[in-house]
Design an enzyme around this catalytic site. Structure first.
Site, PDB file in Angstrom:
ATOM      1  N   ARG A 118      30.408  51.615  39.368  1.00 44.47           N
ATOM      2  CA  ARG A 118      30.732  51.551  40.788  1.00 44.47           C
ATOM      3  C   ARG A 118      29.471  51.778  41.615  1.00 44.47           C
ATOM      4  O   ARG A 118      28.715  52.712  41.333  1.00 44.47           O
ATOM      5  CB  ARG A 118      31.764  52.645  41.098  1.00 44.47           C
ATOM      6  CG  ARG A 118      32.278  52.665  42.516  1.00 44.47           C
ATOM      7  CD  ARG A 118      33.471  51.771  42.632  1.00 44.47           C
ATOM      8  NE  ARG A 118      34.135  51.818  43.914  1.00 44.47           N
ATOM      9  CZ  ARG A 118      35.335  52.368  44.123  1.00 44.47           C
ATOM     10  NH1 ARG A 118      35.962  52.993  43.143  1.00 44.47           N
ATOM     11  NH2 ARG A 118      35.911  52.305  45.294  1.00 44.47           N
TER      12      ARG A 118
ATOM     13  N   PHE B 128      33.589  44.263  46.462  1.00 50.07           N
ATOM     14  CA  PHE B 128      35.022  44.116  46.747  1.00 50.07           C
ATOM     15  C   PHE B 128      35.451  44.824  48.020  1.00 50.07           C
ATOM     16  O   PHE B 128      36.622  44.851  48.354  1.00 50.07           O
ATOM     17  CB  PHE B 128      35.885  44.525  45.544  1.00 50.07           C
ATOM     18  CG  PHE B 128      35.549  45.857  44.934  1.00 50.07           C
ATOM     19  CD1 PHE B 128      35.797  47.038  45.605  1.00 50.07           C
ATOM     20  CD2 PHE B 128      34.997  45.915  43.654  1.00 50.07           C
ATOM     21  CE1 PHE B 128      35.510  48.260  45.029  1.00 50.07           C
ATOM     22  CE2 PHE B 128      34.698  47.141  43.061  1.00 50.07           C
ATOM     23  CZ  PHE B 128      34.953  48.308  43.759  1.00 50.07           C
TER      24      PHE B 128
ATOM     25  N   GLU C 282      31.117  46.730  42.212  1.00 49.88           N
ATOM     26  CA  GLU C 282      30.891  47.105  40.812  1.00 49.88           C
ATOM     27  C   GLU C 282      29.652  46.374  40.316  1.00 49.88           C
ATOM     28  O   GLU C 282      29.583  45.142  40.365  1.00 49.88           O
ATOM     29  CB  GLU C 282      32.130  46.709  39.991  1.00 49.88           C
ATOM     30  CG  GLU C 282      32.123  47.209  38.574  1.00 49.88           C
ATOM     31  CD  GLU C 282      32.701  48.621  38.399  1.00 49.88           C
ATOM     32  OE1 GLU C 282      32.946  49.321  39.407  1.00 49.88           O
ATOM     33  OE2 GLU C 282      32.892  49.017  37.245  1.00 49.88           O
TER      34      GLU C 282
ATOM     35  N   ARG D 129      43.434  58.595  45.611  1.00 54.34           N
ATOM     36  CA  ARG D 129      43.940  57.775  44.519  1.00 54.34           C
ATOM     37  C   ARG D 129      45.412  57.551  44.833  1.00 54.34           C
ATOM     38  O   ARG D 129      46.203  58.484  44.786  1.00 54.34           O
ATOM     39  CB  ARG D 129      43.806  58.523  43.192  1.00 54.34           C
ATOM     40  CG  ARG D 129      44.159  57.685  41.963  1.00 54.34           C
ATOM     41  CD  ARG D 129      44.215  58.527  40.722  1.00 54.34           C
ATOM     42  NE  ARG D 129      42.937  59.046  40.248  1.00 54.34           N
ATOM     43  CZ  ARG D 129      42.010  58.312  39.639  1.00 54.34           C
ATOM     44  NH1 ARG D 129      42.212  57.030  39.425  1.00 54.34           N
ATOM     45  NH2 ARG D 129      40.900  58.867  39.246  1.00 54.34           N
TER      46      ARG D 129
ATOM     47  N   LYS E  71      39.077  43.166  37.120  1.00 52.28           N
ATOM     48  CA  LYS E  71      38.519  44.513  36.981  1.00 52.28           C
ATOM     49  C   LYS E  71      37.275  44.421  36.104  1.00 52.28           C
ATOM     50  O   LYS E  71      37.349  44.138  34.921  1.00 52.28           O
ATOM     51  CB  LYS E  71      39.528  45.470  36.354  1.00 52.28           C
ATOM     52  CG  LYS E  71      39.029  46.913  36.334  1.00 52.28           C
ATOM     53  CD  LYS E  71      40.114  47.871  35.854  1.00 52.28           C
ATOM     54  CE  LYS E  71      39.763  49.328  36.157  1.00 52.28           C
ATOM     55  NZ  LYS E  71      38.572  49.797  35.492  1.00 52.28           N
TER      56      LYS E  71
ATOM     57  N   ARG F  52      29.507  56.364  41.841  1.00 53.97           N
ATOM     58  CA  ARG F  52      30.766  57.016  42.182  1.00 53.97           C
ATOM     59  C   ARG F  52      30.651  58.528  42.118  1.00 53.97           C
ATOM     60  O   ARG F  52      31.329  59.237  42.842  1.00 53.97           O
ATOM     61  CB  ARG F  52      31.809  56.484  41.211  1.00 53.97           C
ATOM     62  CG  ARG F  52      33.045  57.282  41.149  1.00 53.97           C
ATOM     63  CD  ARG F  52      34.062  56.501  40.387  1.00 53.97           C
ATOM     64  NE  ARG F  52      35.058  57.395  39.875  1.00 53.97           N
ATOM     65  CZ  ARG F  52      36.117  57.011  39.216  1.00 53.97           C
ATOM     66  NH1 ARG F  52      36.294  55.729  38.965  1.00 53.97           N
ATOM     67  NH2 ARG F  52      36.992  57.864  38.796  1.00 53.97           N
TER      68      ARG F  52
ATOM     69  N   LYS G 249      45.465  49.727  38.974  1.00 52.68           N
ATOM     70  CA  LYS G 249      44.736  49.025  37.912  1.00 52.68           C
ATOM     71  C   LYS G 249      45.680  48.691  36.756  1.00 52.68           C
ATOM     72  O   LYS G 249      46.560  49.481  36.406  1.00 52.68           O
ATOM     73  CB  LYS G 249      43.561  49.861  37.426  1.00 52.68           C
ATOM     74  CG  LYS G 249      43.934  51.224  36.938  1.00 52.68           C
ATOM     75  CD  LYS G 249      42.702  52.069  36.674  1.00 52.68           C
ATOM     76  CE  LYS G 249      43.128  53.491  36.358  1.00 52.68           C
ATOM     77  NZ  LYS G 249      42.069  54.448  36.252  1.00 52.68           N
TER      78      LYS G 249
HETATM   79  P1  AMP Z   1      39.021  53.590  36.360  1.00 55.99           P
HETATM   80  O1  AMP Z   1      37.583  54.003  36.257  1.00 55.99           O
HETATM   81  O2  AMP Z   1      39.617  53.133  35.071  1.00 55.99           O
HETATM   82  O3  AMP Z   1      39.845  54.617  37.095  1.00 55.99           O
HETATM   83  O4  AMP Z   1      39.088  52.293  37.291  1.00 55.99           O
HETATM   84  C1  AMP Z   1      38.655  52.303  38.605  1.00 55.99           C
HETATM   85  C2  AMP Z   1      37.266  51.697  38.650  1.00 55.99           C
HETATM   86  O5  AMP Z   1      37.301  50.308  38.356  1.00 55.99           O
HETATM   87  C3  AMP Z   1      36.643  51.727  40.015  1.00 55.99           C
HETATM   88  O6  AMP Z   1      36.087  52.986  40.306  1.00 55.99           O
HETATM   89  C4  AMP Z   1      35.568  50.651  39.904  1.00 55.99           C
HETATM   90  O7  AMP Z   1      34.386  51.223  39.378  1.00 55.99           O
HETATM   91  C5  AMP Z   1      36.129  49.711  38.850  1.00 55.99           C
HETATM   92  N1  AMP Z   1      36.434  48.346  39.345  1.00 55.99           N
HETATM   93  C6  AMP Z   1      36.122  47.211  38.693  1.00 55.99           C
HETATM   94  N2  AMP Z   1      36.525  46.132  39.369  1.00 55.99           N
HETATM   95  C7  AMP Z   1      37.126  46.567  40.508  1.00 55.99           C
HETATM   96  C8  AMP Z   1      37.748  45.914  41.614  1.00 55.99           C
HETATM   97  N3  AMP Z   1      37.860  44.602  41.698  1.00 55.99           N
HETATM   98  N4  AMP Z   1      38.234  46.709  42.607  1.00 55.99           N
HETATM   99  C9  AMP Z   1      38.152  48.056  42.530  1.00 55.99           C
HETATM  100  N5  AMP Z   1      37.567  48.723  41.508  1.00 55.99           N
HETATM  101  C10 AMP Z   1      37.062  47.991  40.495  1.00 55.99           C
END
Ligand code: AMP
Length: 577
Positions: free
Chosen positions: A251, A335, A295, A410, A246, A266, A416
Site C-alpha cells: 500500500r 485506486f 498499491e 475497517r 486486488k 500503510r 475483500k
Molecule cells: P488485506 O491486507 O488483506 O487486509 O487487504 C487490504 C489491502 O489490499 C489494502 O491495504 C491494499 O494494500 C490492498 N489492495 C490491493 N488492491 C486494492 C484495491 N483495488 N483497493 C483497495 N486495496 C487494495
C-alpha cells in the site's frame, strides 16, 4: 519536567503487565507536562524524536554506543564489551556503569533537542560528534535515565505503548475518563501525529483537536477492507458495487506538494527514496498538491508479470535503489484520491473520486488507474473474481460507489474477496507473534520450536492468543524468526497481551505473519475473543504463508472482531439454512 522524572515513569511503564495501569501511569505523566513539553514527551515515550512517518532515527549502532559508554564512564572499550556480553542489554550496562551517582537535572526538552542534534549530525566527523555528544548526555544522567537514553539511541525502547493507549491516556489526563478518545482518534486518523495532537489538545482543547485538518505531507490512516465469504454475501449486503482487482503489493499513499513528493506505507514508514520511480512519476503530475492512495507492485519485464508481495517487499532490502528500480521496476495502481489542490476530497463519493484519479494521472506510465466494473449481480461478481484469480491476482476489492473515504476505518464500504475459496477458512489472517517455546531437534538449533501467536483487539488495544504455530516455515524462515525474536524478548508478559498459555519466551508484539488455517474453533485455552467464562477462538491446522512486517504493524493484524465475524460466517456455511 526533568528527564529523571520521565525516566521514573518509563521504569513504571516497563514493569507493569496491566494495560489499565499503562493508561493510568501515562495519564499521570501527561498531566505533569506543560504545553511545550507535551509534544517531545509524546515522541520520547515511543522511543522517537518525531512522528513515525518522519524518517528521523537516533539510530546509533551498538559499537558507537559502547564507545560512548566507555568515554562517558572512563572505562576501557573491552570492559564495556565484556559487560555487555554478560548482561545482554546495553541499557542495563549503562545503568550499571552510571551507578548510584545522582545525575544532574537536564530537562526533557533539552534531552529531546540534544538527541535531535545527534540524529541529524551528518558528513565528515559526524560519527565522533555523535559519540561525544551522546557521551556528554550520559555523563549528566542518573542510572535509570542512562538506561533509557541508551535504549532510545539504539531504537530499542519498547514499552508496548500503542496509539490507542496514548489516546486514552490523553483523554484521562484532561478529563478523568475515556470520553474524548473518539475526537482524538479521529484527529489521529487524519494526521498520524500524536505529538501534534497532544500539543493542540493542551493549547486549544477539544475544539482545536476537532479542527485539525488533512494536510499534504502527513499521512492519513488508510481505509481498510472487511471480509465476506462469497460474492452472494457481498451483493446481498452492499447491492450495487464497484469491483476492482486486488493487487498483492504494498500500500502506498503518495503526497505531492509542488516538487516535494513523499510516499508513505500503510504502517506509516517513509518509502520516498525506496520507491524512487513512483516518486518521480508523482513529481511529474500537473497538480500542485495531491494525496493519492494505491498499491505499488513490482513488475517483471522478462515474464511480463506482476510479482507477488514477497518480491515487491524485497525491494526494501536491496541496497542499490537505482539498480533495483532497473531490475524490478515498480508501478502503482492508484485506486483513490484524498486531496487535490488544497481541497480535502475524503467526503466525496467514491465514484467521483475515482473519476478524478483518471484525470489526475492521465498519461503516466508508472501511475495507473485501478479499473472498476460496476455490478449488482452475484454471478457477474463471481466471474470477475475468478477472472482476476486466473490472471494471478489475489482476488478483488469491492467498494460502495457512494461511500466517503473513512480514514483508519475497517467497514463494509470496502470488502475483500480473495483466493483460497475451497478451504473452510477461505482467507488468510494476519497474526502477531507473542512468544515462543524452545524447540527440540533441528528446530532447537534455530532457537524456536512452536510460536505463540495472537490477534488484535482494537477496542481494548490488547492482543489475545489464538494459536500455536509450528509449520509453514522454511529453515531460513525459522532463522529469521530467531533473529527478530532475539531483539524482541522481554522478561515478563507484555502489558497489552492477554494469555492463559505461558510460552518459554515472551516477545514484544511486533512481528506480523500471514497465516492460512482450516477452521476457527472455540477454545478455553486461547484468549482471543474470550469474554467472562465464554471460550476464546483458536485456529485449526495453521500454517505460515508469509512475513508481513514489511507493511503491517501489530495493530494492523487481524482483529478479534474480524475473527468473530469469520467464525459466524463459517458456522452459517456449515449449517445450511
Ligand atoms: P488485506 O491486507 O488483506 O487486509 O487487504 C487490504 C489491502 O489490499 C489494502 O491495504 C491494499 O494494500 C490492498 N489492495 C490491493 N488492491 C486494492 C484495491 N483495488 N483497493 C483497495 N486495496 C487494495
Amino acid at each position: 519536567m526533568t528527564f529523571t522524572e520521565l525516566s521514573s515513569y518509563l521504569d513504571r511503564l516497563e514493569s507493569t503487565s496491566s494495560r489499565n495501569e499503562l493508561v493510568k501511569i501515562l495519564s499521570d505523566l501527561y498531566s505533569k507536562g506543560s504545553p511545550e513539553e507535551i509534544q517531545p514527551l509524546s515522541y520520547l515515550i515511543q522511543g522517537r524524536l518525531v512522528p513515525f512517518f518522519e524518517p528521523v532515527e537516533i539510530g546509533l549502532g551498538e559499537k558507537l554506543v559502547e564507545a560512548a559508554l566507555a568515554e562517558a564512564y572512563g572505562k576501557p572499550r573491552d570492559e564495556v564489551a565484556k559487560l555487555y556480553s554478560r548482561v545482554g542489554d546495553l541499557g542495563l550496562v549503562a545503568a550499571e556503569l552510571a551507578g548510584a551517582g545522582a545525575g544532574t537535572d537536564i530537562s526533557l526538552t533539552e534531552v529531546h533537542a540534544r538527541l535531535t542534534e545527534i540524529a541529524y549530525a551528518a558528513g565528515a566527523g559526524s560519527v565522533e560528534k555523535k559519540r561525544s555528544n551522546f557521551a556528554g548526555l550520559l555523563k549528566q544522567a542518573d542510572a535509570a535515565s542512562a538506561k533509557h537514553l541508551v535504549r532510545m539511541a539504539l531504537g530499542r525502547l519498547r514499552l508496548g505503548i500503542g496509539e490507542p493507549t496514548v489516546l486514552d491516556a490523553l483523554s484521562f489526563a484532561k478529563r478523568g475518563d475515556r470520553k474524548l478518545r473518539p475526537v482524538l482518534e479521529a484527529a489521529y486518523n487524519r494526521t498520524s501525529d500524536l505529538g501534534m495532537i497532544a500539543r493542540t489538545f493542551w493549547e486549544g482543547g477539544e475544539e482545536a483537536v476537532a479542527a485539525l485538518k488533512v494536510t499534504v505531507g502527513r499521512p492519513i490512516r488508510s481505509q481498510l477492507a472487511e471480509r465476506l465469504p462469497n460474492p452472494e454475501a457481498v451483493i446481498k449486503r452492499l447491492g450495487l458495487v464497484a469491483v476492482q482487482p486486488k493487487y498483492d503489493g504494498i500500500r502506498v499513499q503518495i503526497h505531492k506538494n509542488g516538487d516535494d513528493v513523499r510516499i508513505f506505507s500503510r504502517n506509516l514508514e517513509d518509502f520516498t527514496l525506496m520507491f524512487a520511480e513512483l516518486t518521480r512519476a508523482a513529481g511529474a503530475l500537473k497538480d500542485e498538491t495531491l494525496i493519492l492512495d494505491g498499491e505499488a507492485i513490482a513488475y517483471s519485464k522478462e515474464s511480463e508479470e506482476y510479482l507477488p508481495f514477497q518480491l515487491t517487499a524485497s525491494r526494501r532490502r536491496q541496497h542499490g535503489i537505482e539498480q533495483a528500480a532497473q531490475d524490478l521496476p515498480l508501478i502503482a495502481f492508484v485506486f483513490d484520491i484524498l486531496y487535490r489542490d488544497g481541497r480535502d476530497l475524503t467526503e466525496m463519493p467514491y465514484e467521483q473520486r475515482l473519476a478524478l484519479v483518471d484525470e489526475v494521472i492521465a498519461g503516466s506510465t508508472v501511475l495507473l488507474p485501478a479499473p472498476i466494473i460496476k455490478t449488482d449481480s452475484a454471478e457477474v461478481l463471481t466471474k470477475i473474481l475468478l477472472d482476476n484469480i486466473s490472471r494471478g491476482l489475489e482476488g478483488v476489492v469491492v467498494k460502495r460507489p457512494d461511500s466517503p473515504y473513512q480514514a483508519g476505518a475497517r467497514n463494509f464500504n470496502w470488502v475483500k474477496l480473495k483466493r483460497h475459496t475451497s478451504g473452510q477458512l477461505n482467507d488468510t489472517v494476519d497474526l502477531v507473534l507473542l512468544g515462543y517455546y524452545f524447540g527440540k531437534g533441528k528446530r532447537a538449533a534455530f532457537g524456536a520450536g512452536a510460536l505463540l501467536a495472537g490477534v488484535y483487539d482494537a477496542e481494548k488495544d490488547r492482543f489475545g492468543t489464538i494459536t500455536k504455530l509450528g509449520t509453514g516455515l522454511s529453515d531460513a524462515g525459522w532463522r529469521e524468526i530467531h533473529e527478530r525474536a532475539d531483539k524482541l524478548q522481554v522478561d515478563h508478559k507484555p502489558a497489552r497481551v492477554d494469555a492463559i498459555l505461558e510460552p518459554d519466551v515472551w516477545l514484544e508484539p511486533e512481528v506480523v505473519v500471514e497465516v492460512l488455517a482450516d477452521e476457527i474453533t472455540p477454545s478455553p485455552r486461547h484468549t482471543a475473543g474470550m469474554v467472562g467464562d465464554q471460550p476464546g477462538y483458536a485456529l485449526r491446522f495453521p500454517r505460515i504463508v508469509s512475513f508481513r512486517s514489511a507493511d503491517k504493524r501489530p495493530e494492523d493484524a487481524t482483529t478479534v472482531k474480524e475473527i468473530a465475524e469469520l467464525f459466524r460466517q463459517q458456522r452459517e456455511r456449515k449449517v445450511p439454512a
